[in-house]
Design an enzyme around this catalytic site. Sequence first.
Site, PDB file in Angstrom:
ATOM      1  CD  GLU A 532       2.107   2.537   4.173  1.00 61.88           C
ATOM      2  OE1 GLU A 532       1.467   1.531   3.998  1.00 61.88           O
ATOM      3  OE2 GLU A 532       2.716   3.135   4.805  1.00 61.88           O
ATOM      4  CD  GLU A 796       2.928   4.579  11.389  1.00 65.58           C
ATOM      5  OE1 GLU A 796       3.321   5.853  10.928  1.00 65.58           O
ATOM      6  OE2 GLU A 796       3.262   3.644  10.399  1.00 65.58           O
TER       7      GLU A 796
HETATM    8  C1  BGC Z   1       1.242   0.434   7.784  1.00 67.45           C
HETATM    9  C2  BGC Z   1       0.733  -0.206   8.836  1.00 67.45           C
HETATM   10  C3  BGC Z   1       0.715  -1.430   8.424  1.00 67.45           C
HETATM   11  C4  BGC Z   1       1.902  -1.899   7.797  1.00 67.45           C
HETATM   12  C5  BGC Z   1       1.836  -3.409   7.412  1.00 67.45           C
HETATM   13  C6  BGC Z   1       2.710   0.153   7.302  1.00 67.45           C
HETATM   14  O1  BGC Z   1       3.253   1.007   6.301  1.00 67.45           O
HETATM   15  O2  BGC Z   1       1.183   1.896   7.953  1.00 67.45           O
HETATM   16  O3  BGC Z   1      -0.015   0.435   9.665  1.00 67.45           O
HETATM   17  O4  BGC Z   1       0.138  -2.460   9.060  1.00 67.45           O
HETATM   18  O5  BGC Z   1       2.514  -1.071   6.760  1.00 67.45           O
HETATM   19  O6  BGC Z   1       3.094  -3.881   6.877  1.00 67.45           O
END
Ligand code: BGC
Length: 939
Positions: A532, A796
């Site tokens: 990401e 996370e």
């Molecule tokens: C991210 C998050 C993000 C979220 C939003 C995730 O995959 O890692 O931190 O805010 O998606 O949908």
Amino acid sequence: MNKELKQRTSQLILILAGILAASAVLNAANVKELRSEYRTNPLGMDARFPRLSWVIESVRRGEKQTAYQVVVASTPERLAQGKGDLWDSGKVASDRQNQLEYAGKPLGSRMSCYWKVRIWDRDGRASAWSHPASWTMGLLHPGDWKAEWIGVNQTAAASASAPGVLAHGKLRIDNDVHCESATNWAKPRYLRKSFTLDRTVHRATVYATALGLYELRLNGQRVGNHFLAPEWTDYHKHVQYQTYDVTSMVRNGPNALAAILGNGWYSGGWQHWTPKLEVNYGTEPFLLAQLEIEFTDGSRQMIVSDDSWRGTTNGPLQFSGIYEGVTYDARLEMPGWDTPGFNDAKWSTVTTYQAGDDLKAGRLVWQRSEPIRATQELKPVAITEPKPGVYVFAFAQNMVGWCRLKVHGKVGETVELQHGEMRNPDGTVFTGNLCVVSKHRAQSDRYTFRSNGMETFEPRFTYHGFQYVEVRGLKEKPRLDSLTGVVFHSACPEVGQFACSNPLLNRLALNILWSQRGNYMGIPTDCPQRNERCGYTGDAEFFMRAAVYNMDVSSFFNKWLVDVCEDSQLPGGWFADHAPFFCPAGGGPNIGWTDGGIICPYEIYRTYGDTRVIRDHYAAMKRNLEWLAKESTDFLFTGRVGNGDWLSNGGGAGKEVIGTAYSAFDFHLMAEMADAIGEGKDAVEFRDRAGKIAAAFAHAYLDAEGHIRDSSQSGYALAFTMGLVPASLKEKMIERFADEVRRFDWHPRTGFIGTPRLLPGLHLAGRDDDAYKLLLTRTAPSWLYPVSIGATTIWEQWVAWDGKTPQGGMNSLNHYSFGSVGEYLYGMVGGIQPAAPGYKQIHVQPVIRDGLTWAKTSYDSICGKIATSWKVEADKLELDVTIPANTAATVYVPARDAKTVTESGRPAAQSDGVRFLRMERDAAVYEVGSGTYEFEAHR
Ligand code: BGC
């Protein structure tokens, strides 16, 4: 010595001492830390009215600036003579020391501006002039660019037989094709041009950028210290150029300007969500470079990227991908390729491209934020060999960057470095949380030796999140010092310090800082390791109040808020949940994320007094409000909420509650921002609507006992921090809030939305006892649980692992959202908060509860250093407070009775510069001006 001589000598000494004392008083205030557009001596800016700031140093209490004078000159000599040929503000009666707009002669491309400032203190005495500072202007008009975009047209040549297909401007590469073997995958390019100068150089400047990533070289040396330039923007809308002063690198005679060009965010692979690799902006990288030389005789010459350059894709860097890593074959090195004497006859000509026609490059803008740079190097602490020939280096810190490897090998041997955050039970590096959705590699660098001997390898155009590095392919065991971790990130100045009597909390504060370092990579990202690494607007917003205490994020956010508000607003009016926005399939509203487009500008205004961000994005923010109103029925938000309280663990809030709470809060903040820029009519309207939404919220979601519908900890956290607690229900809601905390035995069960507001919410509810208990809880889920098992960054998920068995999937160990608790450390435990935008007024109210016996906190605000230090022993409290010149503070000294409070040993109310205001609950409240104060009290 005779008597007369003695008398004369002592008279002389007295006179001298008098003169010294007088000059000390004359120079009681000094002006330092001059910055323009938040940066120290920035190069190449395109702001035509740069905002200036300075910090005042004074030994006196209650120091104030009563007037200032700014002088801006076109040469250092003129400045030294006090000749402000560009601007001399004259003496201006004003206490303004930041956000002061340059108001001199119009600034044109390439101008150099040298400036200094002096101030008049509270007694009307002038300070000495500051040391000089400077800025230069960049290229303000498209016509200033004589350079052309150049590239090596590999795709066209290879497209017929390529495994990928070009569809709708996107390059798709099938899963099972290894990225390096895909011909369509743009290989790094090497570009160069020789030129000769025949006069003495006075000054040389390069303006450069790329679609893709670039590293510029001049006469065999690297230009500048940027990593991953030009960093990430929506390249179709804005492309940042970098400016380098290369005066000392060019010479009279033969020279060579050269560049390595890689994929990066513009072109190259993408491992986001889909099982296909996708390119988001383009399919191959391009360079734009303009070297401008001024000679001592006043003449000028330009060397620009154009069709006279030569290029090759057969250099040693064979592959580079942000997510994947790099492949470097040292056998292909081309010694001297970036020097004038190199024979490039075998290289091909380059292709030039017209922006707009052949490639879609947005407006060229200066890079206003601190560049991504290496800030430190770390040494591994252990090396193991879990399998024969497989060596695993362990660092003491989960970090972001890459490694430099220095090892022996044999020509043609390849060594591979796999980076990861955890180890498998067998000791090898765990890659399960990198979420590689295809068969492609992730976070792995490969190096092939050119000789039999010791060689050094350091990658470029990639970055990794890791604590462990698995090295394969070596024939002999490496040494611990064979590997060095290079840490890099957007190098925003670090401005906060926090320490207290609990070592775990200190480590938590450090973990928060490390996660901020690792995730501020040109934009604020969610994570640095998996597929990401995007600019999630929610994550940035949730973490922001902690972020501003750790780093000066002014220029970083000034840049990113363009990505958010200007480049990533969707046609419906809402802000995308990530910026730069690139996901045509997604992009639905996401409450909490979308609102980052309003809350982040507000926080920049609150922290730095920056009204330009409000002005610049006001129209966009208003469109977001209009969308919120359109999606509401009877003031309740009924539109799409999206994620809700992401990753909450039983203590979240209902989606409707979240939608309406944010809606009220956005209108409320916009009212304040509208007032700040003189949009009074809007302010009245927004405030009125915020009130109506709050009333609707109470009516729809609160019951007579103070329960919030469908909500646990997060719901109350939102209500207390967003002004949604009706006075009539306050006491009951405090009890309900406390019930939800107690229900989970003082463990946070909130998600991304509730967590940042949980402790501040309890603080506003007068429940700091509960906040402290939550903060100091060590069992999971809690902030200290990860710390207690050795975490060195913020996770996370509340419970990302048990320290033994790594969990794969969406399980980043370096995700700063839950680090939002940093706000409580600095703002409440340390007690440092702004009471007016830009810390012109400071609110000092340390929260002291059972569990801590001392805390020392400091924060370099835009007005200067603010510090608190408190210590308790039995019922005795010591509190030292430092307030910067030209500001004032309200200080809450915890005390059972104001009579017990002393300052520097005297009754506080009678102390110089201290004014008693009132007793408030358990604190004596004072007003103080600048200076350092030592309070003592009985609690
Ligand atoms: C991210 C998050 C993000 C979220 C939003 C995730 O995959 O890692 O931190 O805010 O998606 O949908």
